[in-house]
Write a protein that holds these residues in place. Structure first.
Motif, PDB file in Angstrom:
ATOM      1  N   THR A   1       0.827  -1.212   0.000  1.00  0.00           N
ATOM      2  CA  THR A   1       0.000   0.000   0.000  1.00  0.00           C
ATOM      3  C   THR A   1       0.857   1.256   0.000  1.00  0.00           C
ATOM      4  N   VAL A   2       1.914   1.266   0.808  1.00  0.00           N
ATOM      5  CA  VAL A   2       2.816   2.427   0.837  1.00  0.00           C
ATOM      6  C   VAL A   2       3.425   2.646  -0.544  1.00  0.00           C
ATOM      7  N   LEU A   3       3.885   1.575  -1.184  1.00  0.00           N
ATOM      8  CA  LEU A   3       4.485   1.708  -2.517  1.00  0.00           C
ATOM      9  C   LEU A   3       3.452   2.155  -3.553  1.00  0.00           C
ATOM     10  N   GLU A   4       2.228   1.647  -3.454  1.00  0.00           N
ATOM     11  CA  GLU A   4       1.178   2.070  -4.385  1.00  0.00           C
ATOM     12  C   GLU A   4       0.907   3.562  -4.250  1.00  0.00           C
ATOM     13  N   ARG A   5       0.836   4.056  -3.028  1.00  0.00           N
ATOM     14  CA  ARG A   5       0.596   5.488  -2.813  1.00  0.00           C
ATOM     15  C   ARG A   5       1.780   6.323  -3.301  1.00  0.00           C
ATOM     16  N   ALA A   6       2.989   5.810  -3.139  1.00  0.00           N
ATOM     17  CA  ALA A   6       4.163   6.532  -3.631  1.00  0.00           C
ATOM     18  C   ALA A   6       4.134   6.625  -5.153  1.00  0.00           C
ATOM     19  N   VAL A   7       3.747   5.542  -5.810  1.00  0.00           N
ATOM     20  CA  VAL A   7       3.657   5.547  -7.279  1.00  0.00           C
ATOM     21  C   VAL A   7       2.525   6.471  -7.726  1.00  0.00           C
ATOM     22  N   GLN A   8       1.430   6.475  -6.995  1.00  0.00           N
ATOM     23  CA  GLN A   8       0.329   7.387  -7.316  1.00  0.00           C
ATOM     24  C   GLN A   8       0.794   8.840  -7.214  1.00  0.00           C
ATOM     25  N   CYS A   9       1.554   9.143  -6.175  1.00  0.00           N
ATOM     26  CA  CYS A   9       2.095  10.491  -6.009  1.00  0.00           C
ATOM     27  C   CYS A   9       3.013  10.840  -7.180  1.00  0.00           C
ATOM     28  N   TYR A  10       3.851   9.897  -7.591  1.00  0.00           N
ATOM     29  CA  TYR A  10       4.757  10.138  -8.711  1.00  0.00           C
ATOM     30  C   TYR A  10       3.978  10.407 -10.000  1.00  0.00           C
ATOM     31  N   ALA A  11       2.899   9.667 -10.198  1.00  0.00           N
ATOM     32  CA  ALA A  11       2.089   9.844 -11.405  1.00  0.00           C
ATOM     33  C   ALA A  11       1.403  11.210 -11.420  1.00  0.00           C
ATOM     34  N   LEU A  12       0.958  11.660 -10.256  1.00  0.00           N
ATOM     35  CA  LEU A  12       0.224  12.929 -10.191  1.00  0.00           C
ATOM     36  C   LEU A  12       1.133  14.148 -10.094  1.00  0.00           C
ATOM     37  N   GLU A  13       2.237  14.017  -9.367  1.00  0.00           N
ATOM     38  CA  GLU A  13       3.077  15.183  -9.085  1.00  0.00           C
ATOM     39  C   GLU A  13       4.415  15.176  -9.807  1.00  0.00           C
ATOM     40  N   GLY A  14       4.784  14.042 -10.400  1.00  0.00           N
ATOM     41  CA  GLY A  14       6.046  13.974 -11.120  1.00  0.00           C
ATOM     42  C   GLY A  14       7.252  13.686 -10.236  1.00  0.00           C
ATOM     43  N   ALA A  15       7.041  13.404  -8.972  1.00  0.00           N
ATOM     44  CA  ALA A  15       8.135  13.081  -8.056  1.00  0.00           C
ATOM     45  C   ALA A  15       7.588  12.161  -6.962  1.00  0.00           C
ATOM     46  N   TYR A  16       8.469  11.290  -6.483  1.00  0.00           N
ATOM     47  CA  TYR A  16       8.065  10.448  -5.363  1.00  0.00           C
ATOM     48  C   TYR A  16       8.006  11.291  -4.099  1.00  0.00           C
ATOM     49  N   PRO A  17       7.154  10.933  -3.161  1.00  0.00           N
ATOM     50  CA  PRO A  17       7.024  11.733  -1.943  1.00  0.00           C
ATOM     51  C   PRO A  17       8.310  11.703  -1.116  1.00  0.00           C
ATOM     52  N   PRO A  18       8.620  12.802  -0.456  1.00  0.00           N
ATOM     53  CA  PRO A  18       9.863  12.873   0.313  1.00  0.00           C
ATOM     54  C   PRO A  18       9.828  12.072   1.621  1.00  0.00           C
ATOM     55  N   SER A  19       8.631  11.792   2.130  1.00  0.00           N
ATOM     56  CA  SER A  19       8.547  11.096   3.421  1.00  0.00           C
ATOM     57  C   SER A  19       7.237  10.333   3.534  1.00  0.00           C
TER      58      SER A  19
ATOM     59  N   LEU B   1      13.492   8.381  -8.020  1.00  0.00           N
ATOM     60  CA  LEU B   1      13.774   6.982  -7.703  1.00  0.00           C
ATOM     61  C   LEU B   1      12.759   6.464  -6.688  1.00  0.00           C
ATOM     62  N   LEU B   2      12.261   5.250  -6.946  1.00  0.00           N
ATOM     63  CA  LEU B   2      11.295   4.635  -6.043  1.00  0.00           C
ATOM     64  C   LEU B   2      11.917   4.483  -4.646  1.00  0.00           C
ATOM     65  N   PRO B   3      11.232   4.951  -3.627  1.00  0.00           N
ATOM     66  CA  PRO B   3      11.775   4.850  -2.265  1.00  0.00           C
ATOM     67  C   PRO B   3      11.896   3.396  -1.806  1.00  0.00           C
ATOM     68  N   ASP B   4      12.782   3.187  -0.843  1.00  0.00           N
ATOM     69  CA  ASP B   4      12.938   1.878  -0.220  1.00  0.00           C
ATOM     70  C   ASP B   4      12.011   1.838   0.993  1.00  0.00           C
ATOM     71  N   VAL B   5      11.092   0.861   1.007  1.00  0.00           N
ATOM     72  CA  VAL B   5      10.106   0.756   2.089  1.00  0.00           C
ATOM     73  C   VAL B   5      10.276  -0.592   2.783  1.00  0.00           C
ATOM     74  N   THR B   6      10.386  -0.554   4.104  1.00  0.00           N
ATOM     75  CA  THR B   6      10.465  -1.767   4.912  1.00  0.00           C
ATOM     76  C   THR B   6       9.390  -1.697   5.987  1.00  0.00           C
ATOM     77  N   VAL B   7       8.656  -2.772   6.147  1.00  0.00           N
ATOM     78  CA  VAL B   7       7.618  -2.841   7.181  1.00  0.00           C
ATOM     79  C   VAL B   7       7.919  -4.046   8.059  1.00  0.00           C
ATOM     80  N   LEU B   8       8.030  -3.795   9.356  1.00  0.00           N
ATOM     81  CA  LEU B   8       8.263  -4.848  10.337  1.00  0.00           C
ATOM     82  C   LEU B   8       7.124  -4.854  11.349  1.00  0.00           C
ATOM     83  N   GLN B   9       6.746  -6.041  11.759  1.00  0.00           N
ATOM     84  CA  GLN B   9       5.720  -6.133  12.794  1.00  0.00           C
ATOM     85  C   GLN B   9       6.392  -6.045  14.152  1.00  0.00           C
ATOM     86  N   LYS B  10       5.791  -5.266  15.034  1.00  0.00           N
ATOM     87  CA  LYS B  10       6.300  -5.164  16.388  1.00  0.00           C
ATOM     88  C   LYS B  10       6.044  -6.471  17.113  1.00  0.00           C
ATOM     89  N   GLY B  11       6.984  -6.866  17.931  1.00  0.00           N
ATOM     90  CA  GLY B  11       6.834  -8.107  18.689  1.00  0.00           C
ATOM     91  C   GLY B  11       5.950  -7.924  19.896  1.00  0.00           C
TER      92      GLY B  11
END
Length: 110
Positions: free
Chosen positions: A53-71, A99-109
């Motif tokens: 989902t995070v990557l999909e939203r980042a790609v959507q931002c790139y498509a609409l604004e021409g740049a990947y989101p900064p944060s 450049l497509l951002p690097d996204v990592t998701v970890l579950q809290k223990g």
């Protein structure tokens, strides 16, 4: 004539009852193990779905604004992304606006 139950019959009933209890305990243990395993599998799928989902939203931002989101916060503010921070740790590393951002998701223990 009826002389009552023989000791052999009583021992057989006791053995069958003990075997039934052991079988029930084994089934209960297997069920608990399976439930724990299912919970871990679902948690892993949840983390994977959040990353997608995070990557999909980042790609959507790139498509609409021409740049990947900064944060990640930018996605939350402008693209409706919601992250359950009580369950997940999300790292979002943007190197450059093209450049497509690097996204990592970890579950809290625990």
């Amino acid at each position: 004539m009826y002389h009552g139950k023989t000791p052999r019959t009583l021992r057989r009933r006791f053995a069958l009852a003990a075997a039934g209890l052991l079988l029930a305990a084994a089934l209960a243990a297997a069920g608990a193990w399976g439930a724990g395993r299912l919970e871990k599998d679902l948690a892993a799928k949840g983390a994977g779905a959040l990353r997608a989902t995070v990557l999909e939203r980042a790609v959507q931002c790139y498509a609409l604004e021409g740049a990947y989101p900064p944060s990640l916060a930018y996605l939350e503010e402008n693209y409706g992304l919601q992250v359950d921070r009580s369950r997940y740790i999300v790292t979002y590393e943007a190197f450059a606006p093209n450049l497509l951002p690097d996204v990592t998701v970890l579950q809290k223990g625990g």
